[in-house]
Structures are given as C-alpha cells and as structure tokens.
Design a protein around this motif. Structure first.
Motif, mmCIF file in Angstrom:
data_model
loop_
_atom_site.group_PDB
_atom_site.id
_atom_site.type_symbol
_atom_site.label_atom_id
_atom_site.label_comp_id
_atom_site.label_asym_id
_atom_site.label_seq_id
_atom_site.Cartn_x
_atom_site.Cartn_y
_atom_site.Cartn_z
ATOM 1 N N SER A 26 -60.556 11.815 -7.977
ATOM 2 C CA SER A 26 -62.013 11.851 -8.105
ATOM 3 C C SER A 26 -62.666 10.806 -7.213
ATOM 4 O O SER A 26 -62.207 9.666 -7.137
ATOM 5 C CB SER A 26 -62.414 11.610 -9.560
ATOM 6 O OG SER A 26 -61.867 12.615 -10.386
ATOM 7 N N GLU A 29 -67.346 13.209 -7.145
ATOM 8 C CA GLU A 29 -67.250 14.242 -8.179
ATOM 9 C C GLU A 29 -65.801 14.370 -8.624
ATOM 10 O O GLU A 29 -64.902 13.789 -8.015
ATOM 11 C CB GLU A 29 -67.780 15.577 -7.639
ATOM 12 C CG GLU A 29 -67.163 15.981 -6.330
ATOM 13 C CD GLU A 29 -67.913 17.136 -5.667
ATOM 14 O OE1 GLU A 29 -67.226 17.980 -5.076
ATOM 15 O OE2 GLU A 29 -69.144 17.187 -5.742
ATOM 16 N N ALA A 30 -65.581 15.118 -9.700
ATOM 17 C CA ALA A 30 -64.234 15.251 -10.263
ATOM 18 C C ALA A 30 -63.269 15.820 -9.226
ATOM 19 O O ALA A 30 -63.556 16.831 -8.581
ATOM 20 C CB ALA A 30 -64.275 16.151 -11.487
ATOM 21 N N GLY A 31 -62.135 15.155 -9.063
ATOM 22 C CA GLY A 31 -61.121 15.608 -8.118
ATOM 23 C C GLY A 31 -60.210 16.657 -8.732
ATOM 24 O O GLY A 31 -60.370 17.071 -9.886
#
Length: 224
Positions: A26, A29-31
C-alpha cells in the motif's frame, strides 16, 4: 477495488494473480496484498513481491509461520519461478545466462557491476513473435530487486513499456510493462505444487502469436 483472481487456496497459503499497474504494498491507496486480504477476509503475509508493472502469480501465506517457511525455501532456492517478457529490441544473444553483481544506479534504478561477489543469476530463452517483438521465457535463480528488468536491459532488450529501463518516451506508448510472473513450482510439506498462468492483459501478450508460443512453453521447467 482491483479485480484480483485467487487461483488456488489451501489452509496454509493462497496463489493469487496480481494485475499489472497495481502497487504490491500500500502507498496512497490499498496495495495488492491488502486488497487480496480484503477479498479473502483473512490477513495474508507476502513471501515475495512483484514490481508495480509486473503481473502474475504471487504466493501469500495465511500465517507468519508459513511465511517464514516460504522465506527459507526462497533463500534455499527451493522455489522455481518463471517469467515472460516482451521486448521491442533484438537481444545480444538469444538464450543463455546473465550473471553479475547488482548495485544502485541513479533515481532508484539498478545496474549490473563488473564483479561476481554475490551475483544476480538469470537464465533465459527467447524467440521472435511479430515484427520487432522478442519473446523471453526467463528463469531467475536469485531474487534481487529489478533483476530481470536489469538483465534484459543488459542484453539490449529492455521490457516493452518499462519506463525505468527502456526509452521512456517509447515505453509510455505501451499499454503496460511487459513482464509477467508465469509459473511457480515447489514442494511444500512434502506435497508438490506447480502453477502456470498465462498473461491475460496487454495487447502484445494476448496476440495470436504469443498465445501459440505459450502452447509450446506450457511446462517451462522442462525447457531449462
């Protein structure tokens, strides 16, 4: 949320497919790891990683203990990994090895060094596809950051779409970076596993010529 495919799951680990262009860990934003955890509803532990531009097979452990086991397996070179790449440049040699130490270059890049103290070791074969396209099947024997991308650049054949190691203006015209984690093979807790997943995104990877060649390369461990 990115469309993430779970290819296989047991009580110890999952095999998921990372799309190209998604950060592994991440950032803003969320990885990929977080998104896959959200999709499965359980915490997952990465045991290796793929660059943002690279798509393909990823092992994610379901516990820190299993992650440590896989970590040792990677360290002992007990996990076979195979990658696909397409370049728009002809390589200095069509098959063989790239062996050399790697060191830091400018802007977070890496480069090959003229020494062999702790070398990155990359084995490859290649063939022609469409006009100017060179298709590589690659077996890295070590797991260093940017290893395959640097090895291909050293052959004069950087990955198409690789804005870091290919000519940036040319790379930006591509619809993705053309590197894909294609196959994995290992033994875990006495049970043999093998996974093969052809790329499904990127115009060059889904061409008829590429798909036909992958029918020949469908068991990559038999070719090295």
């Amino acid at each position: 949320m990115t469309n993430i495919t779970i290819l296989y799951e047991n009580n110890a680990f999952i095999i998921a497919l990372k799309p190209s262009g998604v950060n592994f860990h991440s950032e803003k934003e969320a990885g990929f790891v977080v998104q896959t955890s959200q999709k499965t509803g359980i915490p997952l532990f990465p045991v290796h990683r793929l660059d943002k531009m690279t798509s393909g097979l990823v092992i994610l452990a379901k516990s820190s203990e299993v992650a440590a086991q896989f970590g040792k397996m990677f360290e002992n070179r007990e996990i076979e990994k195979y990658y696909l790449a397409i370049s728009m440049r002809k390589p200095k040699k069509k098959q063989g090895w790239v062996k050399a130490d790697m060191g830091a270059a400018r802007r977070g890049d890496y480069k090959l060094l003229p020494t062999m103290n702790n070398p990155a070791i990359t084995q490859f074969i290649s063939c022609a596809l469409r006009t100017h396209e060179r298709f590589f099947l690659i077996k890295p024997h070590t797991g260093k950051t940017h290893q395959i991308r640097v090895a291909l650049k050293s052959l004069g054949s950087p990955c198409a779409g690789d804005e870091r190691y290919a000519a940036a203006e040319e790379a930006r015209k591509e619809d993705r970076g053309y590197l894909h984690a294609y196959a994995l093979r290992f033994v875990f807790m006495g049970e043999p596993f093998s996974f093969v997943s052809p790329p499904n995104e990127g115009e060059r990877f889904v061409s008829t010529e590429c798909i036909n060649q992958l029918k020949i390369w469908n068991k990559p461990w038999e070719l090295f």
